[in-house]
Write an enzyme that holds these catalytic residues in place. Structure first.
Site, PDB file in Angstrom:
ATOM      1  N   LEU A 148      -9.357  -7.767 -13.156  1.00  0.00           N
ATOM      2  CA  LEU A 148     -10.726  -7.273 -12.992  1.00  0.00           C
ATOM      3  C   LEU A 148     -11.659  -7.915 -14.005  1.00  0.00           C
ATOM      4  O   LEU A 148     -11.255  -8.258 -15.123  1.00  0.00           O
ATOM      5  CB  LEU A 148     -10.761  -5.752 -13.194  1.00  0.00           C
ATOM      6  N   ASN A 159       1.752   3.018  -2.573  1.00  0.00           N
ATOM      7  CA  ASN A 159       1.116   3.954  -3.520  1.00  0.00           C
ATOM      8  C   ASN A 159      -0.199   4.496  -2.961  1.00  0.00           C
ATOM      9  O   ASN A 159      -0.542   5.656  -3.194  1.00  0.00           O
ATOM     10  CB  ASN A 159       0.881   3.277  -4.873  1.00  0.00           C
ATOM     11  N   HIS A 195       1.858   1.094 -13.132  1.00  0.00           N
ATOM     12  CA  HIS A 195       2.574  -0.131 -13.506  1.00  0.00           C
ATOM     13  C   HIS A 195       4.080   0.152 -13.505  1.00  0.00           C
ATOM     14  O   HIS A 195       4.522   1.161 -14.061  1.00  0.00           O
ATOM     15  CB  HIS A 195       2.128  -0.609 -14.890  1.00  0.00           C
ATOM     16  N   GLY A 215       0.774  -1.236   0.000  1.00  0.00           N
ATOM     17  CA  GLY A 215       0.000   0.000   0.000  1.00  0.00           C
ATOM     18  C   GLY A 215       0.804   1.284   0.000  1.00  0.00           C
ATOM     19  O   GLY A 215       0.286   2.337   0.381  1.00  0.00           O
ATOM     20  N   MET A 265      -3.764  -7.238  -6.896  1.00  0.00           N
ATOM     21  CA  MET A 265      -3.300  -8.431  -7.615  1.00  0.00           C
ATOM     22  C   MET A 265      -4.462  -9.352  -7.993  1.00  0.00           C
ATOM     23  O   MET A 265      -4.529 -10.498  -7.557  1.00  0.00           O
ATOM     24  CB  MET A 265      -2.276  -9.184  -6.756  1.00  0.00           C
TER      25      MET A 265
END
Ligand code: GRF
Length: 219
Positions: free
Chosen positions: A90, A15, A106, A13, A87
């Site tokens: 979707l 970011n 990314h 976490g 991870m």
């Protein structure tokens, strides 16, 4: 009014923390995770942000877990959604629902190295330049329209760990930068074409972020 941002995480976490700390035109109003073990959940209590946990282990199938994640995100009523080390691939219905409002960070200079182990692969290929990309998410694997990139020099004695750390430092700058400008409307997407206001263009230059210019930019 600040835009509502829901952030999806599965791990550390860092970011997420950066998105929270540098929020200007948006506010992180919810965190959603597919892992009860994600250390990043702690930022929820630290910053008083509600966390929705839909742990994979509590569902008999991956599809059920993904359905629950989609429902949880919808329940948080976001204006925008940010993937930050989430991870799980979707569902197409998720991506379609939020297309243009769904961002990802990314750790490579896309289209180079989509997927995992990006730093390792860049080193194996003896790249002299590596970095990270913020992009809108589409149904492909790290293929969505690119918003901006930040690069680092790969030194001769670089290791996966040192490169990862250098790139992560850039991620923490470029992700909130992009999110603020998307939330303020200074960066927009029409179809798959990303457009930038003059303010966004100038700011990208100042920050040394790379953007790919189309025809409709600089208004
Ligand atoms: C980051 O390197 C991000 O680019 C990638 O996953 C990692 C997540 O790290 N998608 P963190 O959980 O944000 O610290």
């Amino acid at each position: 009014m600040k835009k509502r941002l829901t952030v999806l995480i599965s791990g550390r976490g860092s970011n997420l923390e950066s998105l929270i700390r540098h929020a200007e035109s948006y506010q992180v109003t919810s965190i959603v995770t597919n892992s009860l073990d994600a250390p990043g959940i702690a930022f929820g209590s630290e910053f008083n942000i509600p966390v929705e946990i839909r742990d994979r282990k509590d569902f008999s199938s991956l599809t059920d877990c993904k359905d629950a994640i989609f429902k949880a995100v919808q329940k948080t009523a976001p204006d925008f959604v940010a993937l930050a080390g989430f991870m799980q691939i979707l569902q197409p219905k998720f991506v379609e629902h939020y297309f243009g409002r769904l961002l990802n960070i990314h750790p490579s200079l896309l289209p180079l190295y989509p997927g995992l182990d990006t730093h390792q692969r860049a080193l194996e290929d003896q790249q002299k330049e590596h970095g990270c990309t913020v992009h809108f998410v589409d149904s492909g694997m790290d293929t969505g329209p690119i918003i901006a990139q930040s690069s680092v020099e790969v030194l001769n004695d670089e290791t996966v760990a040192s490169l990862q750390q250098k790139v992560l430092t850039k991620e923490h700058l470029i992700y909130p930068w992009a999110m603020n400008l998307v939330a303020s409307g200074d960066i927009q997407i029409n179809e798959r074409n990303v457009t930038y206001s003059k303010k966004a263009l100038e700011s990208a230059k100042e920050m040394n972020f790379k953007i790919k210019l189309g025809e409709q930019n600089g208004n």
